[in-house]
Design an enzyme around this catalytic site. Structure first.
Site, PDB file in Angstrom:
ATOM      1  N   ASN A   8       4.155 -21.672  -0.361  1.00  0.00           N
ATOM      2  CA  ASN A   8       3.233 -20.843   0.423  1.00  0.00           C
ATOM      3  C   ASN A   8       3.458 -21.183   1.896  1.00  0.00           C
ATOM      4  O   ASN A   8       3.031 -22.231   2.358  1.00  0.00           O
ATOM      5  CB  ASN A   8       1.789 -21.159  -0.011  1.00  0.00           C
ATOM      6  CG  ASN A   8       0.759 -20.441   0.841  1.00  0.00           C
ATOM      7  OD1 ASN A   8       1.095 -19.555   1.638  1.00  0.00           O
ATOM      8  ND2 ASN A   8      -0.501 -20.825   0.688  1.00  0.00           N
ATOM      9  N   TRP A   9       4.166 -20.289   2.582  1.00  0.00           N
ATOM     10  CA  TRP A   9       4.543 -20.586   3.971  1.00  0.00           C
ATOM     11  C   TRP A   9       3.373 -20.399   4.944  1.00  0.00           C
ATOM     12  O   TRP A   9       3.501 -20.732   6.120  1.00  0.00           O
ATOM     13  CB  TRP A   9       5.723 -19.717   4.398  1.00  0.00           C
ATOM     14  CG  TRP A   9       7.019 -20.049   3.706  1.00  0.00           C
ATOM     15  CD1 TRP A   9       7.245 -21.054   2.806  1.00  0.00           C
ATOM     16  CD2 TRP A   9       8.274 -19.362   3.865  1.00  0.00           C
ATOM     17  NE1 TRP A   9       8.560 -21.041   2.402  1.00  0.00           N
ATOM     18  CE2 TRP A   9       9.212 -20.018   3.031  1.00  0.00           C
ATOM     19  CE3 TRP A   9       8.702 -18.257   4.612  1.00  0.00           C
ATOM     20  CZ2 TRP A   9      10.550 -19.603   2.942  1.00  0.00           C
ATOM     21  CZ3 TRP A   9      10.026 -17.846   4.527  1.00  0.00           C
ATOM     22  CH2 TRP A   9      10.938 -18.515   3.702  1.00  0.00           C
ATOM     23  N   LYS A  10       2.279 -19.813   4.482  1.00  0.00           N
ATOM     24  CA  LYS A  10       1.107 -19.574   5.348  1.00  0.00           C
ATOM     25  C   LYS A  10       1.542 -18.856   6.639  1.00  0.00           C
ATOM     26  O   LYS A  10       2.399 -17.984   6.566  1.00  0.00           O
ATOM     27  CB  LYS A  10       0.363 -20.886   5.594  1.00  0.00           C
ATOM     28  CG  LYS A  10       0.047 -21.622   4.282  1.00  0.00           C
ATOM     29  CD  LYS A  10      -0.891 -22.767   4.427  1.00  0.00           C
ATOM     30  CE  LYS A  10      -1.102 -23.414   3.061  1.00  0.00           C
ATOM     31  NZ  LYS A  10      -2.078 -24.483   3.080  1.00  0.00           N
ATOM     32  N   HIS A 105      -6.531 -17.648  -2.223  1.00  0.00           N
ATOM     33  CA  HIS A 105      -6.269 -18.965  -1.621  1.00  0.00           C
ATOM     34  C   HIS A 105      -7.529 -19.429  -0.886  1.00  0.00           C
ATOM     35  O   HIS A 105      -8.240 -18.622  -0.288  1.00  0.00           O
ATOM     36  CB  HIS A 105      -5.078 -18.895  -0.661  1.00  0.00           C
ATOM     37  CG  HIS A 105      -4.629 -20.249  -0.232  1.00  0.00           C
ATOM     38  ND1 HIS A 105      -5.288 -20.960   0.746  1.00  0.00           N
ATOM     39  CD2 HIS A 105      -3.628 -21.037  -0.670  1.00  0.00           C
ATOM     40  CE1 HIS A 105      -4.692 -22.138   0.886  1.00  0.00           C
ATOM     41  NE2 HIS A 105      -3.682 -22.211   0.044  1.00  0.00           N
ATOM     42  N   GLU A 107      -7.986 -20.786   1.832  1.00  0.00           N
ATOM     43  CA  GLU A 107      -8.059 -20.441   3.267  1.00  0.00           C
ATOM     44  C   GLU A 107      -8.507 -18.984   3.458  1.00  0.00           C
ATOM     45  O   GLU A 107      -9.164 -18.659   4.438  1.00  0.00           O
ATOM     46  CB  GLU A 107      -6.698 -20.717   3.930  1.00  0.00           C
ATOM     47  CG  GLU A 107      -6.457 -22.219   4.062  1.00  0.00           C
ATOM     48  CD  GLU A 107      -5.003 -22.660   4.016  1.00  0.00           C
ATOM     49  OE1 GLU A 107      -4.113 -21.795   4.125  1.00  0.00           O
ATOM     50  OE2 GLU A 107      -4.769 -23.874   3.869  1.00  0.00           O
ATOM     51  N   GLU A 183      -6.093 -25.604  -7.047  1.00  0.00           N
ATOM     52  CA  GLU A 183      -5.913 -26.295  -5.771  1.00  0.00           C
ATOM     53  C   GLU A 183      -7.262 -26.809  -5.272  1.00  0.00           C
ATOM     54  O   GLU A 183      -8.041 -26.034  -4.687  1.00  0.00           O
ATOM     55  CB  GLU A 183      -5.361 -25.329  -4.720  1.00  0.00           C
ATOM     56  CG  GLU A 183      -4.021 -24.739  -5.051  1.00  0.00           C
ATOM     57  CD  GLU A 183      -3.320 -24.234  -3.803  1.00  0.00           C
ATOM     58  OE1 GLU A 183      -2.254 -24.746  -3.482  1.00  0.00           O
ATOM     59  OE2 GLU A 183      -3.874 -23.355  -3.118  1.00  0.00           O
ATOM     60  N   GLY A 189      -3.382 -29.806   2.387  1.00  0.00           N
ATOM     61  CA  GLY A 189      -2.973 -30.205   3.731  1.00  0.00           C
ATOM     62  C   GLY A 189      -3.576 -31.518   4.214  1.00  0.00           C
ATOM     63  O   GLY A 189      -3.515 -31.833   5.408  1.00  0.00           O
ATOM     64  N   SER A 227      -1.235 -30.924  -1.271  1.00  0.00           N
ATOM     65  CA  SER A 227      -0.483 -32.116  -0.832  1.00  0.00           C
ATOM     66  C   SER A 227       0.601 -32.564  -1.812  1.00  0.00           C
ATOM     67  O   SER A 227       0.875 -33.758  -1.929  1.00  0.00           O
ATOM     68  CB  SER A 227      -1.448 -33.266  -0.527  1.00  0.00           C
ATOM     69  OG  SER A 227      -2.294 -32.924   0.568  1.00  0.00           O
TER      70      SER A 227
END
Ligand code: PGA
Length: 269
Positions: A8-10, A105, A107, A183, A189, A227
């Site tokens: 997941n490159w965000k 996700h 975020e 997750e 992160g 992570s």
């Protein structure tokens, strides 16, 4: 069971040039690996999810490779077109050649207030447009501290149940086109990870819960995310309940991303 390692490159990389460097690196290393190993069929499936601005280019670049391409989100409002400024639809994602999307996700849930209803809309559009869904669920630190993990994931998984209630005949499609990514929000992160035993128990619960929604969902792929890196990947890969990883930070370098993939390759031999 086929393992999956998904990057997941965000909102990364910053430039198309950096995207190309990352892709070149990935493709060169995957080609090298294929030449030196005979067990290509045991390989875990790789997928990357670039941001929308890079999706069409990345998808075109990966077209003839073994790496799949995914969006990070799709519009809840329409499966195709409409007056929804800033959105990209499942049909538009599909048109780039991408076959998957990440949904839910943490975020997106946090910064865009994505509700269960909104995620149901998105999942419905994705499935009906032939786009597979990597559906992210997981508890916050506070919920973890008060031992609410299983309640939280049950609540989040109810989106799948609601979709099946609306479209009972989508059960077989979901069996092929749905992956759950567990997750814990507090692990994303942060460098903090739950123990493998904790992840394993939660995955077992997720698999049982989803299997209870429809017979066809009896062997759901459940990934761990939060992570994951080259150093801890082996321990997650060694657990039979963990079918792969959703990787953020460590997916931005070909070396660390492929080291994680190698851990899952080794575990499947
Ligand atoms: P991380 O992110 O690997 O950087 O923790 C995982 C994710 O957000 O999917």
């Amino acid at each position: 069971m086929q393992a999956w390692v998904i990057g997941n490159w965000k909102q990364n990389p910053a430039t198309s040039q950096d995207v190309n460097i990352l892709l070149d690196d990935l493709l060169a290393n995957v080609a090298k690996k294929d030449q030196t190993t005979s067990e290509v069929s045991n390989r875990c499936q790789l997928m990357v999810a670039p941001s929308f601005i890079h999706l069409a280019a990345v998808s075109a670049c990966l077209k003839d490779s073994s790496i799949l391409c995914a969006a990070q989100d799709i519009s809840a409002h329409s499966p195709s077109t409409g007056a929804y400024t800033g959105d990209c639809s499942a049909q538009q994602v599909s048109d780039t050649g991408a076959k998957w999307t990440i949904l839910g996700h943490s975020e997106r849930r946090q910064y865009h207030q994505e509700s269960q209803d909104c995620l149901l809309q998105k999942m419905t559009h994705a499935i009906n447009q032939g786009i597979g869904v990597v559906f992210c669920i997981g508890e916050t630190q506070t919920q973890y501290d008060v031992k609410e993990t299983l309640q939280v994931v049950d609540e989040q998984l109810s989106v799948i149940k609601a979709l099946l209630a609306q479209q009972p005949d989508s059960a077989n499609l979901l069996a092929e086109r749905l992956i759950v990514a567990y997750e814990p929000v507090w692990a994303i992160g942060t460098g903090k990870v739950p123990t493998v035993e904790e992840v394993s128990k939660t995955h077992q619960h997720i698999k049982q819960t989803v299997a209870g929604f429809a017979d066809s969902l009896g062997s759901m792929t459940v990934l761990y995310g939060g992570s994951v890196n080259a150093d801890n990947a082996d321990s997650f890969a060694a657990d039979a309940m963990i079918d792969g990883a959703l990787v953020g930070g460590a997916s931005l370098k070909a070396d660390s991303f492929l080291a994680i993939a190698n851990a899952f390759d080794r575990a499947s031999l």
